[in-house]
Scaffold this active site. Structure first.
Site, PDB file in Angstrom:
ATOM      1  N   HIS A   5       0.865  -1.226  -0.039  1.00 49.69           N
ATOM      2  CA  HIS A   5       0.022   0.154   0.203  1.00 49.69           C
ATOM      3  C   HIS A   5       0.767   1.270  -0.119  1.00 49.69           C
ATOM      4  O   HIS A   5       0.368   2.324  -0.084  1.00 49.69           O
ATOM      5  CB  HIS A   5      -0.812   0.035   1.201  1.00 49.69           C
ATOM      6  CG  HIS A   5      -1.930  -1.140   1.182  1.00 49.69           C
ATOM      7  ND1 HIS A   5      -2.963  -1.193  -0.038  1.00 49.69           N
ATOM      8  CD2 HIS A   5      -2.227  -2.041   2.087  1.00 49.69           C
ATOM      9  CE1 HIS A   5      -3.730  -2.191   0.497  1.00 49.69           C
ATOM     10  NE2 HIS A   5      -3.068  -2.686   1.564  1.00 49.69           N
ATOM     11  N   ASP A  34      -2.619 -10.375  -2.170  1.00 46.36           N
ATOM     12  CA  ASP A  34      -3.017  -9.818  -1.141  1.00 46.36           C
ATOM     13  C   ASP A  34      -4.689  -9.590  -1.414  1.00 46.36           C
ATOM     14  O   ASP A  34      -4.958  -9.076  -2.479  1.00 46.36           O
ATOM     15  CB  ASP A  34      -2.276  -8.639  -0.775  1.00 46.36           C
ATOM     16  CG  ASP A  34      -2.988  -8.265   0.604  1.00 46.36           C
ATOM     17  OD1 ASP A  34      -1.962  -8.390   1.522  1.00 46.36           O
ATOM     18  OD2 ASP A  34      -3.933  -7.582   0.746  1.00 46.36           O
ATOM     19  N   HIS A  78      -6.293  -7.188  -0.675  1.00 47.55           N
ATOM     20  CA  HIS A  78      -6.558  -5.608  -0.829  1.00 47.55           C
ATOM     21  C   HIS A  78      -5.678  -5.198  -2.007  1.00 47.55           C
ATOM     22  O   HIS A  78      -4.650  -5.853  -2.485  1.00 47.55           O
ATOM     23  CB  HIS A  78      -6.064  -4.898   0.381  1.00 47.55           C
ATOM     24  CG  HIS A  78      -6.561  -5.137   1.753  1.00 47.55           C
ATOM     25  ND1 HIS A  78      -6.114  -6.026   2.605  1.00 47.55           N
ATOM     26  CD2 HIS A  78      -7.814  -4.668   2.119  1.00 47.55           C
ATOM     27  CE1 HIS A  78      -6.851  -6.268   3.626  1.00 47.55           C
ATOM     28  NE2 HIS A  78      -7.952  -5.525   3.280  1.00 47.55           N
ATOM     29  N   ASP A  85      -4.486 -12.743   3.353  1.00 41.76           N
ATOM     30  CA  ASP A  85      -5.792 -12.420   4.106  1.00 41.76           C
ATOM     31  C   ASP A  85      -7.034 -12.667   2.843  1.00 41.76           C
ATOM     32  O   ASP A  85      -8.264 -11.995   3.441  1.00 41.76           O
ATOM     33  CB  ASP A  85      -5.541 -10.965   4.289  1.00 41.76           C
ATOM     34  CG  ASP A  85      -4.986  -9.939   3.247  1.00 41.76           C
ATOM     35  OD1 ASP A  85      -4.577 -10.426   2.297  1.00 41.76           O
ATOM     36  OD2 ASP A  85      -4.863  -8.830   3.458  1.00 41.76           O
TER      37      ASP A  85
END
Ligand code: SP5
Ligand code: ZN
Length: 343
Positions: free
Chosen positions: A161, A197, A199, A286
Site C-alpha cells: 500500500h 493480497d 487488498h 488475507d
C-alpha cells in the site's frame, strides 16, 4: 527455497489503529511473522538467513527523498511534540481542491501529508523495522540474480500500500516494488509483480503506473466495497508507456477458490504474454476465510493450489510477505503457497 528474515520486524509494534470508529489493537503485529517462521521451520522449507543491508540508495529508486527523510525523523518529531507514550497517527488529510503545495512544518501536518489512513501508526522502531523488511526483499532479489529459482522475504511491516511518497494500510516502504526495481537495475529487462493480497496493491500500482517495463497484476476485493476504496478498479490500466501494463482483477466479497482460480489463470496468462524475466509475488494470505478483516473464503488447502498455479507461470519468483491477519493459521497458509510452488 531460501527464506530471508530479520528479527528487527519486531520493532514495528503499534498499539492501535482506527477501525469501525474505534481505536482497536493493531492487526498487523509481530506475532504474524513469528508464526510464519515457526511453520517454515516445522516443514523444513529452507534455510533462514539474515538480510544484508542495502542502504538508502535502492529505496530512493522507488520512493521520494523527502518522504524517506520524513519517515526517518517522524518518530523523534512526534516525541518532541507529544511525548513517547502515544503512537503517531495522522488526524487530517487534504481533499481534492485543497492546496497541497507546501509540506507542513508541524509533525501532525506532515503525518497527514504523507499518509492516506489512520490505521498505520508510526512508533519508535518503525524506520528500522521497515528498512529491515526492504533489505529482506532486496536480499531475495539478489538471490534471484545469483540464479535461484525462488526466494521468500519473510518480512514485516508489509509494503504494497506504500506509494512513491505516502504510507498507509500498515505499509511504509514498498518492499515488493523496491525488489522489482532492484531486479530491473540488476539487468532484468522486464519484471512482473503479481499481488495476491486480498487488498489492492495501490502503492505498487502507483509506483509503476507509467512504466512499460514492469507489469503490475493485482487480484483483490472490489474497491467499490473494500479498502483501499479509491483505486484498484478494472479500468485502471496504466498511462503513457505503461498503458496496458497494469491489470486489476476485482472479485466480490464471498469469493471462493473456484472463482479465485479463474482470476489467477487470467493473471498467469497476462504475465506469460508480457515476457518477464522475473516475478515478484506480493503474498498476502488475507484471502483466507478466517481472516478477521477480509471477506474472501479460501481454505488452507487452496493456498497449495495457489502456489502450484504461480509455479506454472514458469519464472524465477521472489515471494514477499504482505497481509494476512488470521494469525493462528497464517503460518500454514503462507507455507502452503511456498510448498505448492515447489512441488
Ligand atoms: C497489507 C494489508 O493487508 N493491509 C490492509 C490494511 C487494511 N486496513 C483497513 C482495514 C479495514 C477493515 N474494516 C473492516 C473490519 C471488519 N469489522
Ligand atoms: Zn491485505
Amino acid at each position: 527455497m531460501i527464506v530471508i528474515h530479520s528479527e528487527e520486524h519486531r520493532l514495528q509494534a503499534g498499539r492501535s489503529e482506527l477501525n469501525d470508529g474505534q481505536l482497536v489493537p493493531c492487526y498487523e503485529k509481530p506475532a504474524r511473522a513469528d508464526i510464519v517462521r515457526a511453520r517454515i521451520e516445522a516443514v523444513g522449507l529452507g534455510p533462514i538467513v539474515e538480510p544484508t543491508r542495502h542502504g538508502i540508495a535502492p529505496l530512493e529508486r522507488v520512493h521520494d527523498a523527502g518522504y524517506l527523510g520524513f519517515l526517518q525523523t517522524a518518530w523523534d518529531d512526534w516525541v518532541a511534540e507529544h511525548g513517547a507514550d502515544i503512537d503517531a497517527l495522522p488526524l487530517n488529510w487534504v481533499a481534492p481542491g485543497m492546496s497541497r503545495r507546501r509540506v507542513p512544518r508541524s509533525i501532525d501536518g506532515r503525518l497527514g501529508f504523507y499518509s492516506f489512513d489512520a490505521g498505520t501508526p508510526i512508533t519508535a522502531g518503525t524506520w528500522r523495522a521497515a528498512t529491515s523488511a526492504a533489505d529482506s526483499a532486496l536480499t531475495g532479489a539478489d538471490r534471484l540474480r545469483a540464479g535461484d529459482r525462488s526466494a521468500f522475504a519473510l518480512c514485516r511491516p508489509p509494503g504494497h500500500h506504500a506509494g512513491h511518497a505516502f504510507y498507509g494500510g500498515y505499509c511504509f516502504l514498498n518492499n515488493a516494488a523496491i525488489a522489482a526495481q532492484s531486479l530491473r537495475d540488476g539487468g532484468a529487462a522486464r519484471v512482473a509483480v503479481l499481488d495476491v493480497d486480498y487488498h489492492h496493491g495501490n502503492g505498487t500500482q502507483e509506483i509503476f503506473w507509467e512504466r512499460g517495463d514492469v507489469l503490475f497484476v493485482s487480484i483483490h476485493a472490489d474497491p467499490a466495497d473494500e479498502f483501499p476504496y479509491f483505486c484498484g478498479h478494472a479500468d485502471e490500466t496504466g498511462a503513457g508507456v505503461g498503458d496496458g501494463a497494469n491489470l486489476n482483477l476485482t472479485l466480490p466479497w464471498g469469493t471462493d477458490w473456484n472463482a479465485y482460480a479463474q482470476a489467477l489463470a487470467v493473471a498467469a496468462a497476462r504475465i506469460r504474454e508480457f515476457g518477464a524475466d522475473a516475478l515478484v509475488l506480493s503474498l498476502g494470505a488475507d484471502t483466507y476465510g478466517g481472516d478477521p478483516i477480509s471477506r474472501f473464503r479460501l481454505v488452507s488447502e487452496d493456498f497449495l493450489r495457489m502456489g502450484a498455479a504461480i509455479a506454472g507461470i514458469g519464472l524465477p519468483t521472489l515471494f514477499v510477505l504482505e497481509g494476512g491477519y488470521a494469525v493462528d493459521d497464517l503460518g500454514v497458509n503462507v507455507a502452503n503457497v511456498l510448498t505448492g510452488f515447489e512441488q
